[in-house]
Design a protein around this motif. Structure first.
Motif, PDB file in Angstrom:
ATOM      1  N   CYS A 109      -1.342  29.179  78.401  1.00  0.00           N
ATOM      2  CA  CYS A 109      -2.375  28.580  79.242  1.00  0.00           C
ATOM      3  C   CYS A 109      -3.506  28.049  78.348  1.00  0.00           C
ATOM      4  N   VAL A 110      -3.819  26.768  78.510  1.00  0.00           N
ATOM      5  CA  VAL A 110      -4.846  26.135  77.660  1.00  0.00           C
ATOM      6  C   VAL A 110      -5.954  25.576  78.569  1.00  0.00           C
ATOM      7  N   ALA A 126      -6.327  22.158  70.157  1.00  0.00           N
ATOM      8  CA  ALA A 126      -6.026  22.500  68.759  1.00  0.00           C
ATOM      9  C   ALA A 126      -5.585  23.951  68.629  1.00  0.00           C
ATOM     10  N   ALA A 127      -6.271  24.845  69.375  1.00  0.00           N
ATOM     11  CA  ALA A 127      -5.882  26.263  69.346  1.00  0.00           C
ATOM     12  C   ALA A 127      -4.496  26.447  69.937  1.00  0.00           C
ATOM     13  N   GLY A 128      -4.192  25.636  70.967  1.00  0.00           N
ATOM     14  CA  GLY A 128      -2.859  25.723  71.572  1.00  0.00           C
ATOM     15  C   GLY A 128      -1.759  25.328  70.608  1.00  0.00           C
ATOM     16  N   LEU A 129      -2.057  24.296  69.793  1.00  0.00           N
ATOM     17  CA  LEU A 129      -1.068  23.869  68.795  1.00  0.00           C
ATOM     18  C   LEU A 129      -0.809  24.957  67.768  1.00  0.00           C
ATOM     19  N   LEU A 130      -1.869  25.683  67.380  1.00  0.00           N
ATOM     20  CA  LEU A 130      -1.687  26.785  66.429  1.00  0.00           C
ATOM     21  C   LEU A 130      -0.772  27.871  67.010  1.00  0.00           C
ATOM     22  N   ILE A 131      -0.988  28.188  68.274  1.00  0.00           N
ATOM     23  CA  ILE A 131      -0.147  29.213  68.916  1.00  0.00           C
ATOM     24  C   ILE A 131       1.297  28.740  69.008  1.00  0.00           C
ATOM     25  N   LEU A 132       1.492  27.465  69.365  1.00  0.00           N
ATOM     26  CA  LEU A 132       2.857  26.923  69.452  1.00  0.00           C
ATOM     27  C   LEU A 132       3.579  27.001  68.111  1.00  0.00           C
ATOM     28  N   ASP A 135       7.804  28.792  76.417  1.00  0.00           N
ATOM     29  CA  ASP A 135       8.707  28.156  77.379  1.00  0.00           C
ATOM     30  C   ASP A 135       7.963  27.204  78.321  1.00  0.00           C
ATOM     31  N   LEU A 136       6.706  27.513  78.644  1.00  0.00           N
ATOM     32  CA  LEU A 136       5.929  26.704  79.596  1.00  0.00           C
ATOM     33  C   LEU A 136       4.477  26.608  79.127  1.00  0.00           C
ATOM     34  N   ILE A 137       3.937  25.378  79.192  1.00  0.00           N
ATOM     35  CA  ILE A 137       2.513  25.151  78.882  1.00  0.00           C
ATOM     36  C   ILE A 137       1.812  24.739  80.179  1.00  0.00           C
ATOM     37  N   ILE A 138       0.709  25.440  80.499  1.00  0.00           N
ATOM     38  CA  ILE A 138      -0.187  25.038  81.602  1.00  0.00           C
ATOM     39  C   ILE A 138      -1.513  24.626  80.961  1.00  0.00           C
ATOM     40  N   SER A 139      -1.815  23.366  81.059  1.00  0.00           N
ATOM     41  CA  SER A 139      -3.027  22.850  80.363  1.00  0.00           C
ATOM     42  C   SER A 139      -3.952  22.128  81.341  1.00  0.00           C
ATOM     43  N   ALA A 162       0.954  15.483  75.084  1.00  0.00           N
ATOM     44  CA  ALA A 162       1.693  14.416  74.402  1.00  0.00           C
ATOM     45  C   ALA A 162       1.992  14.793  72.958  1.00  0.00           C
ATOM     46  N   SER A 163       1.052  15.505  72.340  1.00  0.00           N
ATOM     47  CA  SER A 163       1.236  15.885  70.924  1.00  0.00           C
ATOM     48  C   SER A 163       2.300  16.960  70.738  1.00  0.00           C
ATOM     49  N   THR A 164       2.687  17.611  71.830  1.00  0.00           N
ATOM     50  CA  THR A 164       3.713  18.673  71.711  1.00  0.00           C
ATOM     51  C   THR A 164       5.129  18.131  71.847  1.00  0.00           C
ATOM     52  N   LEU A 165       5.258  16.858  72.206  1.00  0.00           N
ATOM     53  CA  LEU A 165       6.586  16.325  72.516  1.00  0.00           C
ATOM     54  C   LEU A 165       7.535  16.346  71.323  1.00  0.00           C
TER      55      LEU A 165
END
Length: 442
Positions: free
Chosen positions: A22-23, A51-57, A63-67, A81-84
């Motif tokens: 969750c972001v 940015a913090a979400g990308l570090l965690i990824l 399995d699921l991102i809620i942003s 889009a940056s996670t694609l």
């Protein structure tokens, strides 16, 4: 930028538990999502910025991102889009406000989000949307688990098959070795059986010196004729054995009758003499291995024209082995003088047999007999060499019966060992004689 990982769950994860990230830049929104998703059994991770979400990824399998859409520095659409590229299989849900409709459409097109949810959300509706977004993940996870089970079972099955193949090979090798040993034992028993019969036949013939070796010659000729007729080997063997034991019924006859030629016997003597085939049959009928041979012995004096004894059989009624034995016995008796009282030359004995074709003898057996006797005399089927006992060695094979004073000591084809070699030498020394020893040579 602040990132935190809160794997909070109210109870242990269930079999299909997933990881949800969750972001949102609002702490209270993250707390609300944690409380809501806690009861689902999923692991919940939170980040207060894209940015913090990308570090965690980069550290966790999500399995699921809620942003949330509206965040400083990086919007939710930009974050998703940056996670694609790096996490294309991760499901995506976007939280939006009513004023964000254009940004939402852009996120749908660029970030390939699965769903968008308007704030404030309905908890039940949110849970349903999360569950639907993870449905494909759930199927993929189940498929992966099933694949692992299949792979593991295949590996176990392969190990089992390899083990079974190995066990089968070992067992097959053991069975082949056992069969080889049994065949060797069988051959030894068979040779021992024939040798015993030959010795017994020689002991019977010791009662009449002029008949010494008589049964052996008859049996060998009968075997040659049976093979000339291409009979099965079992029938050849029965005919050969019958030839060796054809006179067994004479054991009870008086010596004076055995020594008298048949033409010199009176009617009473002939009647007594004529009982020996039946007596021979009766003596052997209890032995299962000699059933066929004993029937051949019983019928050896039957005639092709039906005028023989004891059962007045004719033509095909007479066992084939008995038809062969009858001819061979008479041929040898003619040459020995037992039938006429005077030895008959070989060529005359052959003519006598030929003249009985169709009357006393089966014509096809007479024909086979003529083919056999037309071969050069004393031409062995195998190469042989006469040697002295001092030259004997273990593993040599006798090419002829070993005879001493009309008695067979060892049968043809017997394989010598060290013990037998020593016995042969000792016998010659004790008997002050030299034995005729013939061995097979390649």
């Amino acid at each position: 930028m602040q990132a935190s990982i809160h794997p909070e769950t109210a109870e242990p994860p269930v079999e299909h538990g997933f990881t949800v990230l969750c972001v949102d830049d609002e702490v209270n929104i993250l707390a609300a999502l944690r409380r809501l998703l806690r009861k689902t059994g999923h692991t919940v991770l939170t980040a207060e910025s894209g940015a913090a979400g990308l570090l965690i990824l980069a550290q966790e399998k999500v399995d699921l991102i809620i942003s949330d859409m509206r965040m400083p520095e990086m919007t939710g659409a930009e974050f998703l889009a940056s996670t694609l590229d790096s996490w294309p299989d991760t499901a995506r849900i976007l939280l939006t406000g009513y004023a964000d409709i254009h940004s939402t459409i852009d996120a749908i097109n660029k970030a390939r989000i699965n769903r968008y949810v308007s704030k404030p959300w309905d908890d039940e509706e949110m849970l349903r949307i999360v569950d639907e977004a993870l449905a494909i993940k759930r199927l993929e996870k189940e498929k992966a688990q099933l694949n692992m089970v299949v792979i593991r079972q295949n590996e176990e099955l392969q190990k089992l098959n390899n083990s079974l193949e190995s066990q089968v090979k070992v067992r097959t090798a053991e069975l082949e070795l056992t069969m080889l040993e049994l065949n060797e034992v069988h051959e030894k028993l068979k040779k021992g059986f024939i040798t015993s019969i030959r010795v017994f036949a020689n002991l019977m013939e010791m009662r009449a010196d002029k008949l010494a070796g008589h049964a052996r010659v008859i049996a060998d000729l009968a075997r040659q004729i049976a093979r000339q007729l291409k009979l099965p080997e079992a029938e050849v063997q029965d005919t050969f054995i019958a030839g060796l034991l054809h006179s067994i019924g004479k054991i009870g006859l008086p010596d004076s009758l055995l020594a008298k030629p048949y033409v010199e016997m009176n009617l009473q003597e002939r009647n007594v003499y004529g009982t020996y085939p039946s007596k021979g049959h009766a003596a052997l009928m209890a032995l299962e291995q000699l059933q066929n041979a004993s029937q051949i012995i019983r019928s050896q004096h039957e005639r092709y024209d039906g005028l023989g004894f004891p059962d007045k059989l004719g033509a095909a009624e007479i066992p084939l082995g008995a038809r062969i034995l009858s001819l061979c016995r008479d041929f040898e008796a003619l040459q020995a003088g037992f039938l006429t009282g005077k030895p008959m030359p070989r060529h005359e004995a052959i003519s006598n047999i030929e003249s009985g074709s169709g009357k006393r003898y089966d014509p096809k057996i007479v024909e086979a007999f003529c083919s056999v006797v037309a071969k050069p005399e004393n031409t062995p089927d195998i190469k042989e060499l006469r040697i002295k006992s001092k030259d004997l060695k273990p593993l040599m094979i006798l090419a002829r019966d070993l005879i001493a004073s009309g008695v067979m000591l060892l049968a043809k084809d017997h394989v010598l060992d060290e013990r037998l070699v020593n016995h042969i030498r000792a016998f010659e020394l004790a008997d002050s004689s030299s034995l005729d020893i013939y061995i097979q040579v390649k």
